[in-house]
Design a protein around this motif. Structure first.
Motif, PDB file in Angstrom:
ATOM      1  N   LEU A 260      76.479  16.478  -8.926  1.00 25.34           N
ATOM      2  CA  LEU A 260      76.499  17.910  -9.250  1.00 25.34           C
ATOM      3  C   LEU A 260      76.787  18.160 -10.727  1.00 25.34           C
ATOM      4  N   CYS A 261      77.645  17.336 -11.324  1.00 19.84           N
ATOM      5  CA  CYS A 261      78.012  17.505 -12.745  1.00 19.84           C
ATOM      6  C   CYS A 261      77.811  16.179 -13.470  1.00 19.84           C
ATOM      7  N   PRO A 262      76.571  15.862 -13.815  1.00 22.04           N
ATOM      8  CA  PRO A 262      76.302  14.527 -14.364  1.00 22.04           C
ATOM      9  C   PRO A 262      76.946  14.267 -15.721  1.00 22.04           C
ATOM     10  N   ASP A 263      77.449  15.307 -16.370  1.00 22.66           N
ATOM     11  CA  ASP A 263      78.004  15.098 -17.708  1.00 22.66           C
ATOM     12  C   ASP A 263      79.528  14.992 -17.690  1.00 22.66           C
ATOM     13  N   ASP A 264      80.114  14.878 -16.504  1.00 28.77           N
ATOM     14  CA  ASP A 264      81.577  14.863 -16.423  1.00 28.77           C
ATOM     15  C   ASP A 264      82.103  13.446 -16.642  1.00 28.77           C
ATOM     16  N   TRP A 265      82.592  13.228 -17.842  1.00 25.38           N
ATOM     17  CA  TRP A 265      82.997  11.872 -18.232  1.00 25.38           C
ATOM     18  C   TRP A 265      84.221  11.387 -17.465  1.00 25.38           C
ATOM     19  N   GLU A 266      85.191  12.262 -17.324  1.00 23.90           N
ATOM     20  CA  GLU A 266      86.402  11.850 -16.630  1.00 23.90           C
ATOM     21  C   GLU A 266      86.085  11.456 -15.193  1.00 23.90           C
ATOM     22  N   CYS A 267      85.183  12.232 -14.599  1.00 23.56           N
ATOM     23  CA  CYS A 267      84.803  11.938 -13.225  1.00 23.56           C
ATOM     24  C   CYS A 267      84.116  10.574 -13.144  1.00 23.56           C
ATOM     25  N   PHE A 268      83.314  10.263 -14.148  1.00 22.24           N
ATOM     26  CA  PHE A 268      82.678   8.956 -14.126  1.00 22.24           C
ATOM     27  C   PHE A 268      83.729   7.850 -14.184  1.00 22.24           C
ATOM     28  N   LEU A 269      84.739   8.047 -15.036  1.00 16.76           N
ATOM     29  CA  LEU A 269      85.789   7.030 -15.126  1.00 16.76           C
ATOM     30  C   LEU A 269      86.522   6.881 -13.791  1.00 16.76           C
ATOM     31  N   HIS A 292      98.718  15.695 -16.344  1.00 14.55           N
ATOM     32  CA  HIS A 292      98.086  14.914 -17.394  1.00 14.55           C
ATOM     33  C   HIS A 292      97.633  13.527 -17.054  1.00 14.55           C
ATOM     34  N   VAL A 293      96.437  13.250 -17.525  1.00  7.76           N
ATOM     35  CA  VAL A 293      95.786  11.973 -17.235  1.00  7.76           C
ATOM     36  C   VAL A 293      96.028  11.064 -18.435  1.00  7.76           C
ATOM     37  N   SER A 294      96.057   9.785 -18.201  1.00  4.51           N
ATOM     38  CA  SER A 294      96.170   8.868 -19.330  1.00  4.51           C
ATOM     39  C   SER A 294      94.833   8.859 -20.063  1.00  4.51           C
ATOM     40  N   THR A 295      94.772   8.151 -21.180  1.00  8.59           N
ATOM     41  CA  THR A 295      93.516   8.171 -21.920  1.00  8.59           C
ATOM     42  C   THR A 295      92.457   7.311 -21.238  1.00  8.59           C
ATOM     43  N   LEU A 296      92.856   6.670 -20.145  1.00  4.84           N
ATOM     44  CA  LEU A 296      91.891   5.986 -19.297  1.00  4.84           C
ATOM     45  C   LEU A 296      91.167   4.830 -19.955  1.00  4.84           C
ATOM     46  N   ILE A 297      91.771   4.226 -20.956  1.00  2.40           N
ATOM     47  CA  ILE A 297      91.097   3.057 -21.505  1.00  2.40           C
ATOM     48  C   ILE A 297      91.734   1.783 -20.976  1.00  2.40           C
ATOM     49  N   ASP A 298      92.918   1.924 -20.404  1.00  2.72           N
ATOM     50  CA  ASP A 298      93.517   0.745 -19.799  1.00  2.72           C
ATOM     51  C   ASP A 298      92.832   0.504 -18.465  1.00  2.72           C
ATOM     52  N   CYS A 299      92.755  -0.732 -18.060  1.00  2.00           N
ATOM     53  CA  CYS A 299      92.274  -0.946 -16.703  1.00  2.00           C
ATOM     54  C   CYS A 299      92.914  -2.196 -16.115  1.00  2.00           C
ATOM     55  N   ASN A 300      92.935  -2.217 -14.833  1.00  3.36           N
ATOM     56  CA  ASN A 300      93.660  -3.273 -14.129  1.00  3.36           C
ATOM     57  C   ASN A 300      92.921  -3.562 -12.825  1.00  3.36           C
ATOM     58  N   ALA A 338      78.041   5.993 -20.004  1.00  3.94           N
ATOM     59  CA  ALA A 338      78.467   5.311 -18.786  1.00  3.94           C
ATOM     60  C   ALA A 338      78.017   3.851 -18.813  1.00  3.94           C
ATOM     61  N   ASN A 339      76.813   3.613 -19.309  1.00  3.96           N
ATOM     62  CA  ASN A 339      76.337   2.240 -19.434  1.00  3.96           C
ATOM     63  C   ASN A 339      77.231   1.413 -20.334  1.00  3.96           C
ATOM     64  N   LEU A 340      77.659   2.039 -21.432  1.00  9.83           N
ATOM     65  CA  LEU A 340      78.563   1.338 -22.343  1.00  9.83           C
ATOM     66  C   LEU A 340      79.871   0.978 -21.638  1.00  9.83           C
ATOM     67  N   GLU A 341      80.378   1.931 -20.864  1.00  9.27           N
ATOM     68  CA  GLU A 341      81.640   1.694 -20.175  1.00  9.27           C
ATOM     69  C   GLU A 341      81.485   0.560 -19.154  1.00  9.27           C
ATOM     70  N   ILE A 342      80.352   0.545 -18.472  1.00 13.87           N
ATOM     71  CA  ILE A 342      80.123  -0.528 -17.489  1.00 13.87           C
ATOM     72  C   ILE A 342      80.130  -1.886 -18.198  1.00 13.87           C
ATOM     73  N   GLU A 343      79.468  -1.942 -19.336  1.00 13.23           N
ATOM     74  CA  GLU A 343      79.408  -3.205 -20.073  1.00 13.23           C
ATOM     75  C   GLU A 343      80.796  -3.604 -20.592  1.00 13.23           C
ATOM     76  N   ARG A 344      81.550  -2.590 -21.009  1.00 12.00           N
ATOM     77  CA  ARG A 344      82.900  -2.875 -21.499  1.00 12.00           C
ATOM     78  C   ARG A 344      83.767  -3.471 -20.388  1.00 12.00           C
ATOM     79  N   ARG A 345      83.646  -2.871 -19.208  1.00 13.55           N
ATOM     80  CA  ARG A 345      84.431  -3.390 -18.083  1.00 13.55           C
ATOM     81  C   ARG A 345      84.028  -4.835 -17.780  1.00 13.55           C
ATOM     82  N   LYS A 346      82.729  -5.094 -17.879  1.00  9.77           N
ATOM     83  CA  LYS A 346      82.265  -6.455 -17.596  1.00  9.77           C
ATOM     84  C   LYS A 346      82.878  -7.430 -18.608  1.00  9.77           C
ATOM     85  N   ILE A 347      82.916  -7.009 -19.854  1.00 10.81           N
ATOM     86  CA  ILE A 347      83.490  -7.894 -20.877  1.00 10.81           C
ATOM     87  C   ILE A 347      84.969  -8.144 -20.589  1.00 10.81           C
TER      88      ILE A 347
END
Lengths: 977, 174
Positions: A260-269, A292-300, A338-347
């Motif tokens: 419904l909202c393809p441009d929602d970045w936070e939702c993609f994360l 408040h949400v974290s900056t969402l660059i950490d992942c575990n 989103a593609n960049l984020e997927i690749e980043r997660r893979k790395i």
């Protein structure tokens, strides 16, 4: 009870109206007259008295107003016959509130509610009183009463909010939430819910107790229909499922939202995070209602098996591809990112490819590289690339621009982005001087060449290529830091000044300039730039850190005082009105805002900057009045002789300060207010120090807390020297020994650095202690102290360099020495002189020469010597200042201009200014338009230099005036002894 | 790329890069908080990756009978995020809420008569100049009252331009 028709507080309205009219038109004298007449007709009317109190308050007659108001209140209590109407109560309430007597207003309402139980209007007034007092428990009790009487949903929600406030902003235990949940459940069973906000509160209650399953159930039941926007509902649902650990279910939901909202970045994360079962997406400690949400660059998400990881990632990729296809040629960037984020997660997972990530970045660049936000968007992806790959990427991007066939505006945008990425990955730091100059020249040229693109723009609109000048400044400052050649620093200023001439609204230039001018001791000019930013209201809290710290240690006492007053006024006003706004949220049934408002007020109350301003404001006041002991005493009296400060100091230990400054907008060379790289030696860095920002902030925060605590001890030093010594990081006795050994020349003054001012204040107060202590004395006396003060000033003057040729010269230490320890010492002398002299009357009668014992004589000779010594010390500063001020302005301008006058063709400053001058001389209105042409034509490098020299002179003259006024006072004292 | 969500108090501490722009007014606290307390659905913020504030919109719903309408009080986008249709997204959101949740007849806004770039943008978003308000801004500059009809105003009566300019005291408040 409610006003009768045509009656106001029991008085016919036509009689009251003229009073109100006079108040509304601010004719208070007239209003007072009218109200006296009214009172003569209705001597027993509380309302008439309340009106009079209101008028007196507006006239500034606070004490009189309070006493009239108290009379009105007593009348209200005494006279059983009078009806108590809301108008009388609310008028009394307003006056009591303005007089800072909330408690009295509350007791009026409490009395009225006791007398007329079950009157909802009065009870709401009482509820409002408790809101103003932040009495959450009482709020809850009265709300429950109202709920029982009226059975209305809103009163129940008022009670529930009051319970949540007890838990999150008071001392209530979390068990209370269960009580609130029970209340709501019971109500829902019989009445259901009718407001979307009520449902939000219910869900938040469940969430705060980690009852995610229950919350999901509520949301998908009948009540869910209260949330009318589908995606809002889905987002909550997704969050609840993820928190409950149902990542699969949550991912499905987030996928729906993205459709419904393809441009929602936070939702993609969130979507990707759920697929990869990442605990970081909804961080723990969820029971605080703030969203408040974290900056969402950490992942575990390392616990996933390889297969699972692969299949989840390919699901994500497929979905993104689908989104991309649906988006078509639209400007939606989410799928690319989103593609960049997927690749980043893979790395991060160890399965990615740097080349693939680079490829994706290049693709993204070809589509969106011209946008101003591009570099910031990809910053997080660049971070995972190793150094050599970053350089490769830069080369490829540069090639990409050369081969692109887009419009000139887009090419320009891409060039800007390329330079920004350069700044970001920091490949510029290791380059030789000549290359850096080359970049600065290139960027300035690009700015000039592209001016025609902005030909038809309104002056209000951002121009094309504005960013080049900020980046040029950044490079030039780096060059200055490396070479210490002031020409580069001057060029940095010139570039920005020219930019402001072309378009006067660019706040980025203003911020950079204000820091450059501050660094170069041209504070009046820095302050002017700051003022042109029009920082007001809440921006005072987030933006004034750019100027405040420098001002606090400057001789611009009047401006500093204005700055502090404006800021404190804003904060205090908010604290006063905040509760009424909270009540507004209650009344309009926006319950989620209630808790938000209270928490926000608390956050601001704990602001480190606010505390600093409070303390420094008082110290400043003391400084400004220190030439007269009587005035200084009245300042001290207004501070309760320092005990208020002591409270602050004690409080700091018990509560956590908040840091609300927005440091993102600071220049790279001073990432936080107590750090300036330019003041230290040059060190090659991997990039402009942005990455370390978060650590810097933490470090600064702890320092600030300690500083506030220390400063708050200052006016109360006598009894607190021991605590103060702690801040000098020595036990008290050791601190005393150290002071003495420096004073007697056994140890060098340098042992006090970097906290010279703190130590001098300490020494001054040690001496003061001896004057007042009956018995225990500390080894410190007038002579030693004077020698110490003399030494410190001399050493600073000896090492002081000409301000113009040495930017960054620390003038503030000298200013602080004069305005703090020397000033406090001066005050002590004044006080001693006054006590050794007979009082005015006696003097006339006896003509002096009373019986004075030996110790008194000793003391007065010590004081006399002290006066002479202090006088000489300040005079030394004054002489140095005069030498500086009396230099020829034109000579100084020549010094500056010669620093950018390079003819040899080698590396060195001057090339950028040449380009600017060429622009000025050749600018053509057909090409760049009339407006830009007219703005640029009169610009002269020499004018910029002159302004700077003049501003330095102004600051020095202010300082000189401070010194001279002190000398005058001392000379007066000398005559008195 | 853009996350749009309800504005909250903490955002006030993070919007300096938007508000330092000279065309964006920084109001006093009671102004923002009154909007948050009364019309939280009309106050939204847009965030970029990294939680950077891109811009925001604030507004309200008011009026009687057929003049029941949504109002855009302020809409602003940081320079860094311009030229990517963010203002349009924010405006559409407010229109949607006025239309679907509050069933308003139209949305309106005021703009300085000299602010050509903004007027052009609103026209692109299908707003029409409904009337001119003389000396609306600090008693000096004229304002333009621009409107866009919503689905409830089937005949688009609300946007038929007035023939003559009005003075600020002729504006209807409630």
């Amino acid at each position: 009870m409610a006003s009768k028709f045509g009656m106001a507080g029991g008085i016919p309205e036509r009689r009251v109206r003229p009073v109100w009219d006079a108040i509304d038109s601010r004719q208070f004298k007239n209003a007072l007259k009218l109200s006296t007449t009214l009172l003569s007709k209705y001597p027993n009317s509380s309302y008439a008295l309340a009106l009079k109190a209101l008028i007196l308050e507006r006239m500034g007659k606070l004490e009189e107003s309070l006493s009239v108001c108290i009379n009105a209140k007593e009348l209200l209590y005494k006279n059983d016959l009078i009806l108590i109407d809301d108008l009388t109560l609310s008028t009394l309430q307003i006056v009591f509130q303005r007089l800072d007597h909330l408690d009295m207003a509350t007791s009026c309402y409490e009395y009225a509610c006791g007398k007329f139980p079950n009157n909802l209007e009065l009870m709401m007034g009482l509820f409002n009183c408790y809101v103003r007092e932040y009495s959450f428990v009482k709020q809850q009790q009265i709300a429950i009463k109202m709920y029982k009487i009226a059975g209305e949903e809103r009163f129940l929600l008022w009670a529930v909010c009051s319970i949540q406030l007890q838990v999150f902003c008071g001392n209530g235990g979390e068990k209370l939430l269960q009580l609130a949940e029970g209340l709501l459940k019971k109500h829902i069973a019989s009445h259901s819910l009718h407001e979307p906000e009520a449902l939000s509160v219910y869900i938040s209650l469940l969430e705060q107790q980690a009852k995610y399953g229950d919350a999901t159930e509520v949301l998908s039941g009948n009540l869910g229909s209260l949330i009318m926007i589908e995606v809002d509902k889905l987002r909550i649902q997704g969050r609840l499922l993820a928190r409950a650990g149902d990542y699969g279910g949550a991912a499905d939901i987030f996928q729906k939202v993205l459709t419904l909202c393809p441009d929602d970045w936070e939702c993609f994360l969130h979507y990707l995070g759920c697929l990869l079962e990442d605990d970081c997406i909804f961080p723990g400690g969820t029971n605080s209602p703030s969203l408040h949400v974290s900056t969402l660059i950490d992942c575990n998400h390392r616990h996933l098996s390889d297969d699972v990881f692969d299949s989840r990632i390919s699901r994500a990729s497929e979905f993104v591809e689908k989104l991309k296809a649906e988006a078509g040629s639209d400007s939606i960037r989410n799928p690319d990112l989103a593609n960049l984020e997927i690749e980043r997660r893979k790395i991060i997972f160890g399965k990615g490819s740097y080349d693939k990530l680079m490829e994706d970045i290049i693709l993204f660049f070809s589509r969106f590289g011209h946008l101003a936000c591009f570099s910031a968007d990809v910053a997080v992806f660049l971070q995972v690339l190793p150094g050599d790959k970053k350089n490769q990427l830069l080369e490829k991007l540069a090639k990409g621009i050369a081969s692109s066939a887009t419009s000139s505006k887009n090419v320009l945008g891409q060039h800007i982005t390329l330079f920004k990425i350069r700044e970001l990955i920091g490949d510029m730091f290791p380059l030789p001087e000549g290359d850096l100059v080359g970049f600065a020249v290139q960027m300035t040229e690009m700015y000039c060449q592209n001016l025609p693109l902005s030909k038809d723009l309104d002056v209000q609109e951002s121009m094309f290529g504005e960013e080049f000048l900020c980046m040029t400044c950044n490079v030039l400052v780096q060059l200055f830091w490396r070479t210490k050649h002031i020409g580069y620093l001057l060029e940095a200023i010139m570039v920005l000044e020219l930019g402001l001439t072309v378009r006067r609204y660019v706040w980025q230039y203003k911020i950079l300039l204000l820091h450059l001018y501050s660094y170069w001791n041209a504070l009046p000019l820095a302050y002017e730039r700051y003022k042109s930013l029009d920082v007001k209201n809440i921006l005072l809290e987030t933006v004034s850190h750019h100027i405040l710290p420098q001002m606090l240690t400057s001789p611009l006492l009047v401006d500093t005082s204005d700055l502090l007053k404006g800021y404190s006024r804003f904060m205090d006003e908010h604290f006063k009105e905040s509760a009424d706004l909270t009540f507004l949220a209650y009344r309009h049934r926006n319950y989620s805002k209630v808790i938000e408002f209270v928490q926000f007020k608390e956050r601001l109350q704990r602001s480190s900057q606010y505390l600093t301003a409070k303390i420094e404001g008082s110290i400043l006041n003391l400084k400004r009045n220190a030439n007269s002991i009587e005035e200084a005493e009245s300042v001290l009296e207004s501070l309760n002789f320092g005990s208020d400060f002591l409270d602050v100091s004690n409080e700091i230990q018990s509560k956590k300060l908040t840091f609300n400054e927005d440091l993102q907008l600071r220049p790279w060379w001073t990432p936080s207010y107590d750090k300036n790289y330019l003041s230290g030696p040059y060190e090659s860095m991997s990039n402009y120090p942005r990455e370390t920002l978060r650590n810097d902030v933490k470090e600064t925060e702890s320092k600030v807390t300690r500083t506030i605590e220390k400063r708050s001890l200052l006016p109360q030093l006598k009894s607190l020297l021991e605590s103060y010594a702690k801040f000098l990081q020595l036990p008290f006795q050791d601190a005393v020994v150290l002071v003495n050994s420096v004073a007697s020349g056994q140890k060098p003054l340098e042992v006090f650095s970097p906290n010279l001012i703190g130590w001098m204040n300490f020494a001054v107060c040690l001496n003061a202690w001896n004057l007042n202590s009956n018995g225990i004395t500390i080894p410190m006396n007038w002579e030693l102290l004077c020698s110490l003060l003399q030494q410190s000033v001399s050493s600073k003057i000896k090492t002081a360099k000409p301000l113009l040729s040495f930017p960054g010269t620390d003038l503030s230490i000298l200013v602080q020495l004069v305005t703090e320890p020397l000033t406090w010492h001066g005050l002590i002398i004044q006080s001693c002189v006054r006590s050794t002299l007979p009082s005015g009357k006696k003097k006339k009668k006896g003509g002096g020469g009373g019986t004075s014992d030996q110790s008194n004589t000793q003391l007065s000779s010590s004081i006399k010597n002290s006066i002479i010594s202090l006088n000489n010390t300040i005079d030394q500063v004054s002489k140095w200042l005069k030498e500086q001020i009396n230099k020829s302005v034109d000579g100084d301008i020549d010094i500056l201009l010669s620093s950018i006058n390079c003819d040899d063709g080698g590396p060195g400053p001057g090339k950028v200014v040449k380009i600017l001058e060429k622009l000025v001389s050749s600018v053509d209105d057909l090409e760049v338009g009339e407006r830009i042409c007219h703005a640029v034509k009169p610009w002269k490098a020499a004018d910029v230099a002159r302004k700077m020299v003049t501003a330095q002179g102004t600051a020095l003259t202010d300082f000189l005036n401070v010194c001279d006024s002190k000398i005058k006072v001392l000379q007066g004292l000398k005559l008195q002894i | 790329m853009t996350t749009i969500r309800r504005f909250c108090c903490d955002d006030l501490l993070r919007f300096s890069s938007v508000n330092l722009d000279h065309l964006t007014e920084t109001f006093n606290m009671s102004f923002y908080m009154t909007y948050l307390a009364r019309w939280p659905d009309y106050f939204h913020v847009a965030e970029a990756p990294g939680n950077r504030v891109m811009g925001y919109i604030m507004g309200k719903v008011e009026g009687q009978g057929e003049s029941w309408h949504g109002h855009v009080t302020a809409v602003t986008v940081a320079p860094e995020f311009r030229r990517q249709q963010l203002a349009k997204k924010l405006m559409n959101l407010l229109e949607d809420i006025s239309d679907k949740i509050d069933k308003a007849y139209f949305v309106d806004l005021f703009v300085r008569a000299s602010n050509t770039p903004a007027i052009k943008m609103y026209e692109k978003l299908e707003y029409v100049i409904y009337r001119r308000v003389l000396r609306y801004y600090s008693g000096e500059e004229d304002g333009l009252d621009m409107r866009k009809a919503l689905s409830r105003d089937v005949e688009k009566k609300s946007i038929i331009p007035l023939k003559r300019p009005v003075t600020p005291d002729e504006l209807e408040y409630d």
